[in-house]
Every structure is written in structure tokens, then in C-alpha cells.
Write a protein that holds these residues in place. Structure first.
Motif, short mmCIF file in Angstrom:
data_model
loop_
_atom_site.label_atom_id
_atom_site.label_comp_id
_atom_site.label_asym_id
_atom_site.label_seq_id
_atom_site.Cartn_x
_atom_site.Cartn_y
_atom_site.Cartn_z
N ALA A 1 0.85 -1.19 0.00
CA ALA A 1 0.00 0.00 0.00
C ALA A 1 0.89 1.24 0.00
O ALA A 1 1.83 1.34 0.78
CB ALA A 1 -0.92 0.00 1.22
N PHE A 2 0.56 2.18 -0.90
CA PHE A 2 1.30 3.43 -0.95
C PHE A 2 0.47 4.46 -1.70
O PHE A 2 -0.05 4.19 -2.76
CB PHE A 2 2.65 3.23 -1.66
CG PHE A 2 3.55 4.44 -1.62
CD1 PHE A 2 4.09 4.89 -0.43
CD2 PHE A 2 3.86 5.14 -2.78
CE1 PHE A 2 4.92 6.00 -0.38
CE2 PHE A 2 4.69 6.24 -2.75
CZ PHE A 2 5.22 6.68 -1.55
N GLY A 3 0.36 5.64 -1.12
CA GLY A 3 -0.37 6.71 -1.77
C GLY A 3 -1.74 6.94 -1.17
O GLY A 3 -2.18 6.24 -0.23
N LEU A 4 -2.43 7.95 -1.72
CA LEU A 4 -3.74 8.36 -1.26
C LEU A 4 -4.74 8.26 -2.41
O LEU A 4 -4.36 8.16 -3.58
CB LEU A 4 -3.70 9.80 -0.75
CG LEU A 4 -2.70 10.13 0.36
CD1 LEU A 4 -2.74 11.63 0.65
CD2 LEU A 4 -3.00 9.32 1.61
N ALA A 5 -6.02 8.32 -2.07
CA ALA A 5 -7.06 8.34 -3.10
C ALA A 5 -6.81 9.50 -4.06
O ALA A 5 -6.53 10.62 -3.63
CB ALA A 5 -8.42 8.46 -2.44
N GLY A 6 -6.88 9.22 -5.35
CA GLY A 6 -6.63 10.24 -6.36
C GLY A 6 -5.22 10.30 -6.87
O GLY A 6 -4.94 10.97 -7.87
N ASP A 7 -4.28 9.62 -6.20
CA ASP A 7 -2.91 9.56 -6.68
C ASP A 7 -2.82 8.72 -7.95
O ASP A 7 -3.61 7.81 -8.17
CB ASP A 7 -1.98 8.95 -5.62
CG ASP A 7 -1.69 9.89 -4.47
OD1 ASP A 7 -2.06 11.07 -4.54
OD2 ASP A 7 -1.08 9.42 -3.48
N LEU A 8 -1.82 9.03 -8.76
CA LEU A 8 -1.58 8.32 -10.00
C LEU A 8 -0.26 7.55 -9.88
O LEU A 8 0.76 8.12 -9.48
CB LEU A 8 -1.50 9.32 -11.16
CG LEU A 8 -2.68 10.28 -11.25
CD1 LEU A 8 -2.47 11.29 -12.38
CD2 LEU A 8 -3.99 9.53 -11.45
N PRO A 9 -0.24 6.26 -10.24
CA PRO A 9 0.95 5.44 -10.00
C PRO A 9 2.01 5.62 -11.08
O PRO A 9 1.71 5.88 -12.25
CB PRO A 9 0.41 4.01 -10.04
CG PRO A 9 -0.74 4.10 -11.02
CD PRO A 9 -1.35 5.46 -10.79
N LEU A 10 3.27 5.46 -10.68
CA LEU A 10 4.39 5.31 -11.61
C LEU A 10 5.48 4.54 -10.90
O LEU A 10 5.46 4.42 -9.67
CB LEU A 10 4.91 6.65 -12.12
CG LEU A 10 5.78 7.50 -11.19
CD1 LEU A 10 6.53 8.55 -12.01
CD2 LEU A 10 4.93 8.23 -10.15
N VAL A 11 6.41 3.98 -11.68
CA VAL A 11 7.48 3.17 -11.10
C VAL A 11 8.79 3.50 -11.80
O VAL A 11 8.80 3.94 -12.95
CB VAL A 11 7.18 1.66 -11.23
CG1 VAL A 11 5.94 1.27 -10.44
CG2 VAL A 11 7.02 1.24 -12.69
N GLY A 12 9.92 3.28 -11.09
CA GLY A 12 11.22 3.54 -11.68
C GLY A 12 12.34 3.14 -10.74
O GLY A 12 12.12 2.89 -9.55
N ASP A 13 13.54 3.11 -11.26
CA ASP A 13 14.73 2.80 -10.45
C ASP A 13 15.29 4.13 -9.93
O ASP A 13 16.24 4.69 -10.48
CB ASP A 13 15.76 2.06 -11.31
CG ASP A 13 16.98 1.64 -10.51
OD1 ASP A 13 17.02 1.89 -9.28
OD2 ASP A 13 17.92 1.08 -11.11
N TRP A 14 14.70 4.63 -8.87
CA TRP A 14 15.00 5.98 -8.38
C TRP A 14 16.40 6.12 -7.81
O TRP A 14 16.96 7.22 -7.81
CB TRP A 14 13.98 6.39 -7.32
CG TRP A 14 12.56 6.03 -7.64
CD1 TRP A 14 11.73 5.22 -6.93
CD2 TRP A 14 11.78 6.49 -8.77
NE1 TRP A 14 10.49 5.12 -7.54
CE2 TRP A 14 10.49 5.89 -8.66
CE3 TRP A 14 12.05 7.32 -9.85
CZ2 TRP A 14 9.49 6.11 -9.60
CZ3 TRP A 14 11.05 7.55 -10.78
CH2 TRP A 14 9.79 6.95 -10.65
#
Length: 289
Positions: free
Chosen positions: A130-143
Motif C-alpha cells: 500500500a502506498f499513496g492516497l485516493a486520487g494519486d496516479l501510479p508510476l514506477v522507476g529505479d529511483w
């Protein structure tokens, strides 16, 4: 959020970067050239990061909850077909375990959870976080450049990215104010240094990619690329295996990928028809090559 924006977001990837092609095989640390025997010490050769492999096309079909993945950037039948996810889930892809191969996942907006699988086969998720709040948009990467793709979200209400360096619940390691409501968040290794950074795709005035050089807010340098048109869904990846993620779009009206090999406006270097009406684009290094 609109259906178009929701559909666009997970395919960065990286996104890389979702992205974008970030999060694929970790580049080796640069090493100095070894002096040749009998010739004494010589100047070290310039360090060249290892290439991550070629990013290729795919689609997710919400009508049958299935990924269809190609190992080349041309038209043809999918080499991989994988059922995964549920109604209203948003597809994601990344190298979750750092083995050099991109695998499937999804984000469930109903409870702001990421569901990630380490294999391109049907089955239960390897990781649920679980991560983020309602309305957030997901993305992923090698930060952090360690070779593993990890989670993040973009919060349109305040125009900010929140990024995690592990696929575990917790506070974000990186917070970056960048963008505004209506922008599509992106991620990719835009300069080939092994680390994914944030980006945006913006319409309707013009189709504009904004690619940041750093995830540090105090370092605002960015590259801007005009590419695509209204209604396109952005994708980013290393299409030519040169170690750098570049821009592209998926055009739903014709189910076609249009990909650029450089950070500059121009005609697509690759045009590939794949998928059908209603499909959502995903891109990755599915075979680890």
C-alpha cells in the motif's frame, strides 16, 4: 480523473521509467581500463555504463484482463500472453527483483495498492504494498540506480511526486514538486546514468514531454520534446539499446506505437501497429536481452 489520463499513467515506466525503461538491468559500475602488460600504466578508458537491453512494446487488454507482449518493436503476434489483474486495475511493469527482465504488475486505485509479480506468468502477486492516497496516479522507476524498479505516485492535487526506494510500505524517500493537474507523470533514465528521474507529458495545447535531469527539486534542469498529438498515450523506453530512455506515444485511434530514438522533435524512428481498440500500452524488456 478522466479515463484517458488513468489509462496513460502506468506505462512509464518507465516508466522507465514508467516510465520509462528504468528499473531494468542495473548498469555495472564504471571500471578503469587495465594497463597492458609490458607497456606500463596507461590512461583509463572513459567509463561506459552497461546497456540495459532493448525495450519493446506490449498492451494490456482490460476486456480480458490480459497482457500481450512483443519481444521486438514491430507488428506481429505476442510472444507472451499473461492474464493478471482485475476490473479497474491499472497495469504496471518493471524489474521488481533486479534480474534484468521486466515483469507485470498493477495498481488498484480502490485501495491504493501495488500488486507486483516477479514472473510473466499467471499467479498471485509476489509483492503487495500500500502506498499513496485516493486520487494519486501510479508510476514506477529505479529511483536510486540499484537495478530494481520501485513504486511511486504523482499527486495531481498538489503537483508532486512521492517515490519509494523499496517495494515496501513507508514514507517516501523522494518528494518532488513538479507538474500540475492534467499532466501525465513519467519516469525514465533520460541521460543514461542508471537512475530514473521524473517527467511529464502535457496536452492539449501541444504534445510536450518535460524530462527532468534530477529528482532534486533544487536542480530544475529539464529537456523538453514536442512529440505526439492530442489523444496519444505517452510511453518511454530505450528503444535502440543505447542506455538512454527516449520518448514515444501509443495512438489509440490506430493502435500504433510511434517511437523516437532521441530527445528531439521529429518523425518516429519506429512505427509499429499492435493491439486493438481499448488496449492500454505497456513497454519493457520482457526477455532480458
Amino acid at each position: 480523473m478522466t479515463n484517458r489520463v488513468r489509462a496513460a499513467l502506468p506505462f512509464v515506466l518507465l516508466v522507465h521509467f514508467a516510465c520509462g525503461e528504468d528499473g531494468f538491468q542495473n548498469p555495472n559500475q564504471p571500471t578503469a581500463a587495465t594497463p597492458r602488460p609490458g607497456r606500463g600504466a596507461r590512461a583509463s578508458a572513459p567509463a561506459v555504463p552497461a546497456r540495459r537491453g532493448t525495450v519493446t512494446i506490449g498492451v494490456y487488454r482490460p476486456s480480458d484482463l490480459t497482457f500481450y507482449l512483443r519481444n521486438t518493436n514491430d507488428a506481429g503476434d505476442p510472444e507472451l500472453t499473461v492474464a493478471f489483474g482485475g476490473k479497474d486495475d491499472l497495469p504496471l511493469v518493471g524489474d521488481w527483483d533486479g534480474n534484468g527482465t521486466t515483469t507485470i504488475g498493477f495498481f488498484r486505485p480502490a485501495d491504493s495498492t501495488f500488486h507486483l509479480r516477479d514472473e510473466n506468468t499467471p499467479g498471485e502477486p509476489t509483492v503487495v504494498v500500500a502506498f499513496g492516497l485516493a486520487g494519486d496516479l501510479p508510476l514506477v522507476g529505479d529511483w536510486d540506480g540499484n537495478g530494481t524498479t520501485t513504486i511511486g505516485v504523482f499527486r495531481p492535487s498538489i503537483g508532486s511526486f512521492f517515490l519509494r526506494n523499496s517495494n515496501l510500505a513507508g514514507e517516501p524517500e523522494v518528494t518532488l514538486k513538479f507538474g500540475e493537474a492534467g499532466d501525465t507523470p513519467l519516469a525514465g533514465d533520460w541521460d543514461g546514468n542508471g537512475t530514473a528521474t521524473a517527467g511529464l507529458f502535457r496536452t492539449p495545447e501541444k504534445a510536450l514531454f518535460r524530462l527532468r535531469a534530477s529528482n532534486v527539486e533544487a536542480e530544475p534542469a529539464e529537456t523538453r520534446v514536442e512529440f505526439g498529438e492530442e489523444g496519444d498515450v505517452p510511453v518511454t523506453g530505450d528503444w535502440d539499446n543505447d542506455g538512454i530512455a527516449t520518448v514515444g506515444v501509443y495512438r489509440p485511434s490506430s493502435s500504433t506505437f510511434l517511437l523516437r530514438n532521441m530527445h528531439a522533435a521529429g518523425e518516429p524512428d519506429v512505427t509499429a501497429a499492435f493491439g486493438r481498440a481499448g488496449d492500454l500500452p505497456v513497454v519493457g524488456n520482457w526477455d532480458g536481452k
